[in-house]
Design a protein around this motif. Structure first.
Motif, PDB file in Angstrom:
ATOM      1  N   PRO A 163       0.906  -1.267   0.139  1.00 41.45           N
ATOM      2  CA  PRO A 163       0.023   0.076   0.023  1.00 41.45           C
ATOM      3  C   PRO A 163       0.706   1.036   0.036  1.00 41.45           C
ATOM      4  O   PRO A 163       2.014   1.341   0.527  1.00 41.45           O
ATOM      5  CB  PRO A 163      -0.938  -0.162   1.368  1.00 41.45           C
ATOM      6  N   ILE A 164       0.228   2.118  -0.821  1.00 46.19           N
ATOM      7  CA  ILE A 164       1.280   3.485  -0.800  1.00 46.19           C
ATOM      8  C   ILE A 164       0.875   4.468   0.653  1.00 46.19           C
ATOM      9  O   ILE A 164       1.785   4.949   1.138  1.00 46.19           O
ATOM     10  CB  ILE A 164       0.659   4.247  -1.913  1.00 46.19           C
ATOM     11  N   TYR A 165      -0.453   4.294   0.840  1.00 46.68           N
ATOM     12  CA  TYR A 165      -0.545   5.221   2.190  1.00 46.68           C
ATOM     13  C   TYR A 165      -1.162   4.205   3.301  1.00 46.68           C
ATOM     14  O   TYR A 165      -0.442   3.948   4.231  1.00 46.68           O
ATOM     15  CB  TYR A 165      -1.661   6.126   1.926  1.00 46.68           C
ATOM     16  N   SER A 166      -2.452   3.552   3.032  1.00 44.69           N
ATOM     17  CA  SER A 166      -3.067   2.548   3.900  1.00 44.69           C
ATOM     18  C   SER A 166      -3.824   1.641   3.162  1.00 44.69           C
ATOM     19  O   SER A 166      -4.417   2.135   2.020  1.00 44.69           O
ATOM     20  CB  SER A 166      -3.625   3.039   5.081  1.00 44.69           C
ATOM     21  N   GLN A 170      -6.972   1.667  -0.590  1.00 41.54           N
ATOM     22  CA  GLN A 170      -6.851   0.896  -1.867  1.00 41.54           C
ATOM     23  C   GLN A 170      -6.104   1.462  -3.145  1.00 41.54           C
ATOM     24  O   GLN A 170      -6.356   1.132  -4.149  1.00 41.54           O
ATOM     25  CB  GLN A 170      -8.596   0.696  -2.294  1.00 41.54           C
ATOM     26  N   LEU A 171      -4.889   2.094  -2.429  1.00 45.45           N
ATOM     27  CA  LEU A 171      -4.030   2.677  -3.322  1.00 45.45           C
ATOM     28  C   LEU A 171      -2.787   1.767  -3.196  1.00 45.45           C
ATOM     29  O   LEU A 171      -2.204   2.100  -2.138  1.00 45.45           O
ATOM     30  CB  LEU A 171      -3.701   3.985  -3.234  1.00 45.45           C
ATOM     31  N   PHE A 172      -2.207   1.094  -4.128  1.00 43.14           N
ATOM     32  CA  PHE A 172      -0.972   0.289  -4.185  1.00 43.14           C
ATOM     33  C   PHE A 172       0.266   0.359  -4.993  1.00 43.14           C
ATOM     34  O   PHE A 172      -0.057   1.045  -6.162  1.00 43.14           O
ATOM     35  CB  PHE A 172      -1.379  -1.162  -4.054  1.00 43.14           C
ATOM     36  N   HIS A 173       1.388   0.127  -4.757  1.00 47.57           N
ATOM     37  CA  HIS A 173       2.464   0.117  -5.522  1.00 47.57           C
ATOM     38  C   HIS A 173       2.020  -1.056  -6.678  1.00 47.57           C
ATOM     39  O   HIS A 173       1.318  -2.082  -6.051  1.00 47.57           O
ATOM     40  CB  HIS A 173       3.848  -0.202  -5.176  1.00 47.57           C
TER      41      HIS A 173
END
Length: 359
Positions: A163-166, A170-173
């Motif tokens: 995950p990029i933030y948490s 639902q935002l991921f590398h």
């Protein structure tokens, strides 16, 4: 604050939905699912919650300009860009990016195909807004990811990383980006549980995508950088024709997304289909008690089940005793075949064209 633009790609031929979708009028300009709006109009409607109509750009083929104008009367005429030839999504996006950059050099943009079907628009557009917010403050190329429900060879796959933030956002590398695997690999991806489908919807800022095109598709960048030094009012047909004549045919997926290291994925819970073949139309359609999907006001089915009927509203069709068949009709063609041939109807179009010299 960065301004948001939307690019709707509407230049494809939709050959896999023959005979309803034809090169003369392909699927994005048709009401494929009988809701009273064409696929292009549904996409435009969806994007109105993202940005103002003045910031919506439609890229289509010269042959289809009249359809785009007629179906989107509120869209400024200058926002419809015409490609003289089909070179896939790489040149299409480079063309639109050059146009937007002259209006807003620090814009963020969402790129979407014109022919995708979403059943819960609010969920989908909220995911796009989250992706745009990240794209505005980062150098990431963000794609919208769909939870895979089966092994599928018609879609690109994204391997989801950290995950990029948490995880809540639902935002991921992205670990890997693979375009349309074979059946064996599609099953591996599905069983693994680390992969989602690539929706073909992308979000990024102008500088990030232009840097990516320059790095990974230098020949495309070389062709379109000419437009950076010419006012839009001087973008003549001769200039655009020359650029496209010298462009390689390449998708943004293969040309950039599979190669770039700065790719992120925004997962969405929206229900999505690219309506790329007749089986997708059947799955998306409203089924009666016998699992038939009927699109055609005068079509009557008896003793039939599991059929897909897609026929003109002004013609009467009576179908009796068929199971798992497709009945497809437009103009001078009626196609009747087993539904398991749904991905191969375009093969029939070649036979028809040879025999009748028509498409």
């Amino acid at each position: 604050m960065s301004e948001t633009y939307c690019v709707i790609m509407a230049g494809g031929r939709g050959s896999r939905l023959w005979p309803v979708s034809r090169s003369a009028k392909p699927k994005q300009f048709l009401d494929l699912i009988s809701v009273g709006r064409t696929m292009l109009q549904l996409t435009y409607d969806r994007m109105l919650s993202i940005c103002d109509p003045s910031h919506i750009i439609v890229v289509t083929n010269d042959d289809y300009i009249s359809f785009a104008i007629d179906q989107l009367p509120d869209l400024p005429r200058q926002n419809i860009l015409c490609e003289p030839s089909r070179r896939n999504t790489g040149p299409c996006i480079a063309f639109a990016t050059a146009y937007i950059k002259q209006h807003c050099p620090d814009a963020v943009m969402v790129v979407t195909p014109a022919d995708h079907y979403i059943t819960n628009d609010d969920v989908f557009t909220n995911s796009i807004k989250s992706a745009l917010d990240h794209a505005a403050k980062s150098d990431d190329l963000v794609t919208i990811g769909i939870t895979a429900s089966r092994p599928e060879t018609a879609f690109g796959y994204i391997q989801v990383g950290d995950p990029i933030y948490s995880k809540k956002q639902q935002l991921f590398h992205v670990k890997t980006f693979t375009e349309k695997p074979n059946e064996e690999m599609a099953k591996v991806f599905y069983d693994c549980g680390e992969f989602c489908w690539n929706s073909g919807v992308f979000c990024w800022n102008i500088n990030t995508i232009q840097d990516a095109i320059s790095k990974h598709m230098p020949s495309i960048k070389q062709q379109f950088e000419e437009l950076d030094n010419i006012p839009i009012s001087h973008w003549t047909a001769d200039v655009i024709n020359r650029i496209y004549e010298n462009c390689e045919q390449i998708s943004i997926d293969y040309g950039v997304m599979e190669k770039a290291q700065n790719v992120a994925v925004q997962l969405t819970r929206a229900t999505w289909s690219d309506l790329g073949a007749w089986d997708a139309i059947y799955e998306s359609g409203k089924k009666d008690n016998d699992d038939n999907v009927v699109m055609g006001d005068k079509a009557v089915l008896k003793n039939s089940e599991g059929c897909l009927v897609h026929v003109s509203p002004n013609k009467t069709f009576i179908i009796d005793g068929l199971k798992d068949f497709m009945i497809l009709e437009r103009g001078n063609v009626v196609l009747i075949c087993p539904r398991n041939n749904s991905r191969n109807t375009w093969n029939y179009s070649a036979d028809f064209a040879i025999k009748h010299n028509k498409k």
